[in-house]
Write a protein that holds these residues in place. Structure first.
Motif, PDB file in Angstrom:
ATOM      1  N   PHE A  20       0.833  -1.208   0.000  1.00  0.00           N
ATOM      2  CA  PHE A  20       0.000   0.000   0.000  1.00  0.00           C
ATOM      3  C   PHE A  20       0.866   1.256   0.000  1.00  0.00           C
ATOM      4  N   ASP A  21       1.944   1.236   0.781  1.00  0.00           N
ATOM      5  CA  ASP A  21       2.837   2.396   0.831  1.00  0.00           C
ATOM      6  C   ASP A  21       3.418   2.705  -0.547  1.00  0.00           C
ATOM      7  N   LEU A  22       3.733   1.681  -1.330  1.00  0.00           N
ATOM      8  CA  LEU A  22       4.242   1.906  -2.689  1.00  0.00           C
ATOM      9  C   LEU A  22       3.171   2.544  -3.580  1.00  0.00           C
ATOM     10  N   VAL A  23       1.962   1.996  -3.531  1.00  0.00           N
ATOM     11  CA  VAL A  23       0.884   2.486  -4.400  1.00  0.00           C
ATOM     12  C   VAL A  23       0.421   3.882  -3.987  1.00  0.00           C
ATOM     13  N   ALA A  24       0.487   4.183  -2.702  1.00  0.00           N
ATOM     14  CA  ALA A  24       0.025   5.478  -2.192  1.00  0.00           C
ATOM     15  C   ALA A  24       1.084   6.575  -2.303  1.00  0.00           C
ATOM     16  N   THR A  25       2.215   6.274  -2.964  1.00  0.00           N
ATOM     17  CA  THR A  25       3.291   7.244  -3.128  1.00  0.00           C
ATOM     18  C   THR A  25       3.393   7.618  -4.605  1.00  0.00           C
ATOM     19  N   PRO A  26       2.906   8.799  -4.991  1.00  0.00           N
ATOM     20  CA  PRO A  26       2.901   9.175  -6.406  1.00  0.00           C
ATOM     21  C   PRO A  26       4.266   9.102  -7.091  1.00  0.00           C
ATOM     22  N   SER A  27       5.338   9.370  -6.359  1.00  0.00           N
ATOM     23  CA  SER A  27       6.661   9.315  -6.979  1.00  0.00           C
ATOM     24  C   SER A  27       7.044   7.901  -7.389  1.00  0.00           C
ATOM     25  N   GLN A  28       6.337   6.883  -6.912  1.00  0.00           N
ATOM     26  CA  GLN A  28       6.596   5.492  -7.279  1.00  0.00           C
ATOM     27  C   GLN A  28       5.802   5.054  -8.512  1.00  0.00           C
ATOM     28  N   HIS A  29       4.808   5.820  -8.916  1.00  0.00           N
ATOM     29  CA  HIS A  29       3.907   5.385  -9.986  1.00  0.00           C
ATOM     30  C   HIS A  29       4.620   5.132 -11.309  1.00  0.00           C
ATOM     31  N   ALA A  30       5.584   5.966 -11.673  1.00  0.00           N
ATOM     32  CA  ALA A  30       6.303   5.744 -12.935  1.00  0.00           C
ATOM     33  C   ALA A  30       7.143   4.476 -12.870  1.00  0.00           C
ATOM     34  N   VAL A  31       7.677   4.168 -11.689  1.00  0.00           N
ATOM     35  CA  VAL A  31       8.475   2.956 -11.505  1.00  0.00           C
ATOM     36  C   VAL A  31       7.591   1.717 -11.632  1.00  0.00           C
ATOM     37  N   LEU A  32       6.384   1.794 -11.094  1.00  0.00           N
ATOM     38  CA  LEU A  32       5.481   0.649 -11.067  1.00  0.00           C
ATOM     39  C   LEU A  32       4.678   0.481 -12.354  1.00  0.00           C
ATOM     40  N   ASP A  33       4.450   1.557 -13.074  1.00  0.00           N
ATOM     41  CA  ASP A  33       3.562   1.535 -14.241  1.00  0.00           C
ATOM     42  C   ASP A  33       4.045   0.570 -15.321  1.00  0.00           C
ATOM     43  N   GLY A  34       3.179  -0.354 -15.691  1.00  0.00           N
ATOM     44  CA  GLY A  34       3.498  -1.313 -16.735  1.00  0.00           C
ATOM     45  C   GLY A  34       2.992  -0.924 -18.106  1.00  0.00           C
ATOM     46  N   SER A  35       2.278   0.182 -18.200  1.00  0.00           N
ATOM     47  CA  SER A  35       1.724   0.604 -19.487  1.00  0.00           C
ATOM     48  C   SER A  35       2.704   1.440 -20.298  1.00  0.00           C
ATOM     49  N   GLY A  36       3.683   2.024 -19.610  1.00  0.00           N
ATOM     50  CA  GLY A  36       4.625   2.905 -20.292  1.00  0.00           C
ATOM     51  C   GLY A  36       4.127   4.322 -20.459  1.00  0.00           C
ATOM     52  N   THR A  37       2.958   4.634 -19.925  1.00  0.00           N
ATOM     53  CA  THR A  37       2.409   5.976 -20.095  1.00  0.00           C
ATOM     54  C   THR A  37       2.776   6.936 -18.963  1.00  0.00           C
ATOM     55  N   VAL A  38       2.938   6.441 -17.739  1.00  0.00           N
ATOM     56  CA  VAL A  38       3.251   7.307 -16.603  1.00  0.00           C
ATOM     57  C   VAL A  38       4.742   7.612 -16.621  1.00  0.00           C
ATOM     58  N   GLN A  39       5.065   8.882 -16.758  1.00  0.00           N
ATOM     59  CA  GLN A  39       6.459   9.302 -16.848  1.00  0.00           C
ATOM     60  C   GLN A  39       7.018   9.798 -15.519  1.00  0.00           C
TER      61      GLN A  39
END
Length: 147
Positions: A20-39
């Motif tokens: 949850f801590d990873l998902v609730a941290t916006p700075s982690q979203h580009a690292v986690l994103d599998g679509s390639g759209t979140v920069q």
């Protein structure tokens, strides 16, 4: 699965709080994103909570843009969802399992917006592939962190 939703799940060998801590941290979203759209995270809080707004730098089909998101569902350690201008939602639900494992379900809910556009554009299939890759990355990141 309700119509106009795409969801996939994965079991992660990590406690729900760590995930949850990873998902609730916006700075982690580009690292986690599998679509390639979140920069990357452009603006917003370090950690999300109900009602929080955050802006992400995005790129699709080679075109950069920014997306403003608002957290619309939140239960600490268990559920978080945000929506953007299109009214559809990205949701993460976490359910603790025995032995420190967690079932994570990511859902793209496009039932509140222009559903015909999403279906005709092939978005559900693309989102399903992106969700699978995102969950793989989330699993890898959560399992790599020290307990």
């Amino acid at each position: 699965m309700p119509k106009h939703m795409v969801a996939r799940s994965v079991v992660v060998d990590a406690p729900a709080k760590r995930i949850f801590d990873l998902v609730a941290t916006p700075s982690q979203h580009a690292v986690l994103d599998g679509s390639g759209t979140v920069q990357g995270a452009h603006t917003g809080p370090d950690r999300l909570e109900l009602g929080a707004e955050f802006v992400t730098d995005m790129k699709m089909l080679g075109l950069p843009y920014r997306m403003t998101n608002r957290v619309v569902e939140f239960e600490e350690g268990r559920l978080i969802a945000w929506r953007h201008v299109g009214s559809h939602r990205w949701r993460y639900e976490l359910r603790e399992l025995p032995e420190g494992r967690t079932l994570v379900t990511e859902t793209f809910d496009y039932s509140r917006g222009q559903t015909a556009f999403y279906v005709l554009s092939g978005a559900p299939a693309r989102n399903a592939r992106g969700i699978v890759r995102t969950l793989e990355r989330l699993k890898e990141a959560a399992e790599a962190e020290e307990a």
